[in-house]
Scaffold this motif. Structure first.
Motif, PDB file in Angstrom:
ATOM      1  N   HIS A  80       1.584  -6.979   7.456  1.00 40.66           N
ATOM      2  CA  HIS A  80       2.299  -5.727   7.172  1.00 40.66           C
ATOM      3  C   HIS A  80       3.794  -5.966   6.971  1.00 40.66           C
ATOM      4  N   GLY A 104       0.820  -1.206   0.000  1.00 39.76           N
ATOM      5  CA  GLY A 104       0.000   0.000   0.000  1.00 39.76           C
ATOM      6  C   GLY A 104       0.851   1.251   0.000  1.00 39.76           C
ATOM      7  N   GLN A 105       0.448   2.227   0.830  1.00 42.04           N
ATOM      8  CA  GLN A 105       1.124   3.523   0.912  1.00 42.04           C
ATOM      9  C   GLN A 105       1.612   3.765   2.342  1.00 42.04           C
TER      10      GLN A 105
END
Length: 1001
Positions: free
Chosen positions: A376, A339-340
């Protein structure tokens, strides 16, 4: 005539020593003595914000030279500054002194004991070179700083360097066993464990003096020395605290060498350094933890270190974004992201067993899930992808400095260290400080030990100095509140020297001063560092003081894209300046060099071939950029770009554009050289040789008609040698053979529709592949037609073939180059508007359409052309990926040995060559790891550059060619590369188009 090192007779005359010191040094040294203003200017800066002009520069060839230089300076009462790669970020390696550069010759391994795991080295050896030497023995020196490809052991010792893995291996002071040093009074001695020192002599006397000083301030040492691993300010007096375990030696033995570590060359000059080595870890794994917020990354670090990693390194959002803008780093960083994220942590585990490291990686994933961040973590168990990502992290400083505009991240509170439990709160509050002063900070580096490299974005030409002072005062208060260290990794130098007394108190500061006086009573060794230092914001020492001016000049290219502003709070980049601001933009492009010395590296990559053969700062991308900066700011006289200093600095630049890609700040020396050559041509005029080079596209058709006569002349040395000498050409080189005219022969059939054609292309045939090696163009046309394309050629009846203008650019004829570019642009635009690709064969020519054409001021049309222009193999790969390619190839059993043209590497265009060669059944492809071939257009033909040209080829290319099997096919897309291979090895290389033609079914 220019020598191999590029120094002309005129330059030698200017360098001729006039002072008594310079004269003595020239008499007594075999190495180089440099007292001219350009050489001193190149050594007046390091990777800090400071600039101080040295008295002179010497490069000792051996230890006797070093002794002679030190004695001469001492007798003349001139300060002495020993320097390695000049990567210091606090100004340690600049000063009004005699600079001693140890990197070229004092860089040897002196002794090695594999069983004891020790090595003795000279100070100029580069860390990566040492580790490459140690690798076959299963050992390494583990203080792995980010500048490992260029920094030296001597400089690391002077700075007490740390590195990414200090959480496991400690700092320099934990890994240095002894130092042989020269002292200010002329004596020499070995500094080592106190219980092993001689009972008498200068070193023992110093040891007793140090013990007395330390004993007097022992309570202050215990109270004021920061209790964190990363503490490198002041002198290491705590090693003499006999009431506490020694922090620097596992056996608790005090070592006098540890006082020299971190002393920044103010106590002695290292001759040899004895290092403690570590076993090389057999297996490494890497976990990249993506964080939604920066605060979380800082807060969770204290939990991650409980897993016993070897490194935990931060990469913040700014660094991620800048990496994505760099073509070399983009594909690497993209693999690490989910993602970001606002920040990522690189968490490494290393050890003897691979399974154990994989288990640690699994525990990291589980820990993050327990902390609320499941899925993550990007797991990287393979060595290649780990190395690629670590290289991005190592380039952190340079990536940060790639911001365009006058505002730059400034180092002055960069490596404050705080205990991990306070790291998140400290970074949060420091960010608030930045915002109060209207700026933002960039963050990266050593989260594992609470040392984050943070640089607020400031414009030092305007109000940067004032803001730097204000931010430093607030940051120091935070460091004191959290009981951290104000100087945690990069030392004191000019930047933090004044904060030593603040950190340690006046009593300890007086003790430091007493130490300095004991070792160096005359203050000759790097004065003004650690004790009695100037203020950090003293304008006299700034590289860009508020009085800094750029001289007025009118550049030829449009440099306005460099003249940009960036909002320091949001990071948003403003619109580029107008074309009228191009003068400003040229200087700003030059000033992108931050002096970190990344161009001094010798690992795989393109830059910098001239430095690789000379080891001369003058012929280094950094040295050239500094020369240009000094010229453009009026510090080297009034001649500007036409001056002799610029000519000599750029003399061995082969315009390889390796710096355009490999330099993380994007310094494009090849383009600067075009400006400089044109400026000099306007003032000095053009030699006949320059005109012959530039006008080649125009006289090539006529040269073909007399090619027989030229070949006859070539066969008779009595005729050829005087002719070449008159033209300034190397007699060893064969004259180009103008044997063809592909475009002339193809005019009548250029628009013929191929059977079954489903698309169309323009084959942009350059002068070289048209008149010198027509078979390449013929093969390319046949392959494109076989692939189903109608092939248009860049010529019309009655007109000259289109030309990129490269030969004019290289010879200083800018206006003619621009005119040729405009002619090509106008002729090709109708095809571009129809969506037809422009396909070229010669990298330097075709890639001009994607590079120089964009800075001629042609606007949107040039941008459209650049997007439509492809090298032959790039076009084939693009068509294949789009499902538009139909190309049947038969097996060609054997091996292809591939050499990439420098411009292919610079534009990331070598991989397509590897891909199309991979399409040929039963063909094995091996790419040579090489820098520039050294021919570089006309460079290798020029008499004064012939030897330099061969030396570049001999670095790796020609040895690889000679080692090839007789049946191996040699592939090189560059005309110059093929000629160099033929002249240097006697073997023929071919364009990839010809090999594909052979494989057509």
């Amino acid at each position: 005539m220019t020598s191999l090192t590029g120094k002309t007779a005129a330059a030698d005359a200017r360098v001729k020593p006039e002072t008594e010191l310079a004269a003595r040094l020239s008499r007594e040294m075999e190495g180089e003595v440099l007292f001219d203003r350009a050489s001193r200017g190149r050594y007046s800066t390091d990777a800090s914000i400071y600039q101080v002009m040295p008295v002179g520069v010497v490069i000792p060839r051996h230890q006797q030279d070093l002794t002679a230089a030190l004695e001469a300076a001492r007798d003349a009462r001139v300060a002495i500054l020993a320097r390695g790669a000049g990567t210091s970020q606090c100004g340690q390696t600049v000063g009004e002194a005699l600079v001693i550069d140890t990197t070229r010759w004092l860089n040897q391994v002196v002794d090695f004991d594999a069983e004891a795991r020790t090595v003795v080295v000279e100070p100029g050896i580069v860390l990566d070179h040492l580790n490459a030497w140690l690798k076959p023995h299963g050992l390494w020196y583990p203080v792995d700083v980010s500048t490992s490809a260029q920094c030296t052991i001597g400089g690391m010792t002077g700075n007490n360097s740390c590195g990414s893995r200090s959480i496991r291996y400690g700092n320099m002071v934990h890994n240095v066993l002894g130092v042989d040093a020269w002292l200010a009074d002329g004596s020499e001695g070995h500094f080592g464990f106190l219980d092993e020192l001689p009972e008498s002599g200068p070193v023992r006397a110093l040891a007793e003096r140090v013990k007395a000083i330390a004993g007097n301030v022992a309570p202050e040492v215990r109270e004021h020395f920061p209790k964190v691993l990363r503490r490198v300010g002041g002198y290491n007096l705590d090693l003499f605290d006999c009431q506490n375990p020694k922090p620097y030696d596992p056996q608790g033995r005090a070592n006098l060498a540890h006082l020299l570590v971190g002393s920044e060359g103010t106590l002695g000059v290292s001759r040899r350094i004895t290092l403690q080595l570590s076993p090389l870890p057999e297996h490494k794994v890497l976990g990249v933890v993506n964080f939604p917020t920066f605060y979380q990354a800082m807060d969770f670090t204290q939990h991650i270190v409980t897993l016993d990693p070897t490194a935990v390194e931060l990469v913040d959002r700014t660094m991620i974004d800048l990496s994505l803008e760099n073509p070399a780093f983009r594909p690497v960083i993209e693999k690490a992201l989910i993602g970001q994220p606002q920040a990522v942590l690189l968490v490494e585990f290393a050890g003897e067993e691979h399974e154990a490291q994989l288990a640690s990686l699994k525990r990291l994933t589980e820990l993050m899930a327990d902390l609320g961040l499941p899925e993550h973590v990007v797991e990287m168990p393979e060595a290649a992808e780990q190395k690629a990502l670590w290289n991005v992290r190592k380039a952190g400083l340079n990536i940060m400095m790639s911001m365009k505009g006058d505002g730059k991240p400034v180092s002055f509170i960069e490596d404050c260290a705080v205990p991990l439990e306070h790291l998140a709160e400290y970074t949060d509050r420091l960010t608030e400080v930045f915002h109060r002063h209207g700026t933002e900070g960039t963050w990266y580096a050593h989260a594992s030990v609470g040392t984050l490299h943070v640089r607020p974005i400031l414009d030092m030409r305007r109000d940067g100095a004032r803001k730097m002072r204000e931010i430093a005062e607030e940051a120091s208060a935070l460091v004191r509140e959290y009981k951290g260290a104000y100087s945690g990794e990069h030392g004191d130098g000019l930047c933090r020297g004044e904060w030593v007394a603040w950190q340690f108190g006046e009593t300890l500061n007086d003790a430091f001063r007493a130490l300095k006086s004991a070792f160096d009573p005359s203050y000759l060794l790097n004065p003004g560092k650690i004790v009695d230092t100037p203020k950090m914001d003293d304008q006299r020492y700034f590289r860009f003081p508020t009085r800094y001016q750029r001289i007025p000049l009118t550049p030829l290219f449009d440099w306005s894209s460099w003249n940009v502003t960036r909002d320091p709070l949001t990071g948003e980049q403003g619109e580029p300046g107008s074309a009228g601001d191009a003068t400003h933009g040229l200087a700003m492009a030059v000033e992108m060099c931050n002096n970190n010395g990344h161009c001094r590296k010798f690992d795989a990559g393109t830059m910098c071939p001239s430095y690789r053969i000379t080891k001369d700062e003058q012929h280094l991308t950094r040295g050239r950029a500094n020369t240009l900066r000094l010229v453009l700011s009026g510090q080297l006289g009034e001649a500007g770009l036409a001056g002799d200093e610029v000519k000599e600095a750029l003399d061995l630049c082969v315009s390889c554009k390796g710096c355009k890609r490999d330099c993380p700040t994007g310094v494009d020396m090849a383009k600067f050289k075009i400006e400089a050559r044109a400026a000099r041509a306007r003032v000095k005029g053009l030699a006949l040789r320059d005109r012959l080079v530039g006008e080649m596209p125009r006289y090539a058709p006529w040269a073909k008609r007399v090619s027989g006569l030229l070949r006859a002349v070539e066969r008779f040395d009595l005729l050829a040698r005087p002719l070449k000498k008159a033209l300034g050409l190397a007699p060893e080189r064969r004259l180009p053979a103008f044997t063809g005219d592909f475009l002339g022969e193809s005019r009548a059939t250029s628009s013929r529709v191929s059977a079954g054609a489903t698309g169309e292309v323009v084959l942009f045939v350059d002068t070289f592949n048209n008149y010198l090696e027509s078979d390449n163009a013929r093969a390319a046309k046949r392959v494109l037609e076989a692939a189903g394309y109608r092939v248009h050629l860049n010529v019309k009846p009655g007109e000259r073939p289109l030309c990129c203008g490269r030969t004019y650019l290289s010879s200083g004829q800018f206006d003619k180059a621009r005119a040729e570019a405009k002619r090509s642009l106008d002729a090709l635009m109708p095809f571009v508007k129809r969506g037809v690709a422009i396909v070229g064969l010669e990298p330097s020519c075709l890639l001009s359409l994607r590079d120089e054409f964009l800075q001629y001021g042609f606007g949107d049309e040039a941008r459209a052309l650049s997007e439509a222009a492809f090298l032959f193999e790039e076009f084939l790969v693009r068509a294949s990926e789009a499902g538009e390619l139909s190309l049947e190839l038969k097996p060609l059993p054997g091996r292809a040995l591939l050499h990439g043209h420098c411009h292919q590497k610079a534009f990331d265009a070598l991989r397509p060559v590897e891909q199309v060669l991979g399409w040929i059944p039963e063909l094995t492809v091996t790419t040579i790891e090489s820098s520039c071939c050294g021919m570089a257009g006309s460079f290798g033909y020029e008499a004064e550059h012939y030897q330099a040209s061969l030396k570049m080829a001999e670095l790796s290319l020609l040895p690889a060619i000679r080692a090839a099997e007789e049946g191996d096919v040699l592939v090189a897309d560059g005309t110059s590369c093929r000629h160099q291979i033929r002249d240097g090895s006697g073997r023929e290389a071919i364009h990839v188009a010809r090999l594909l033609e052979r494989a057509l079914a």
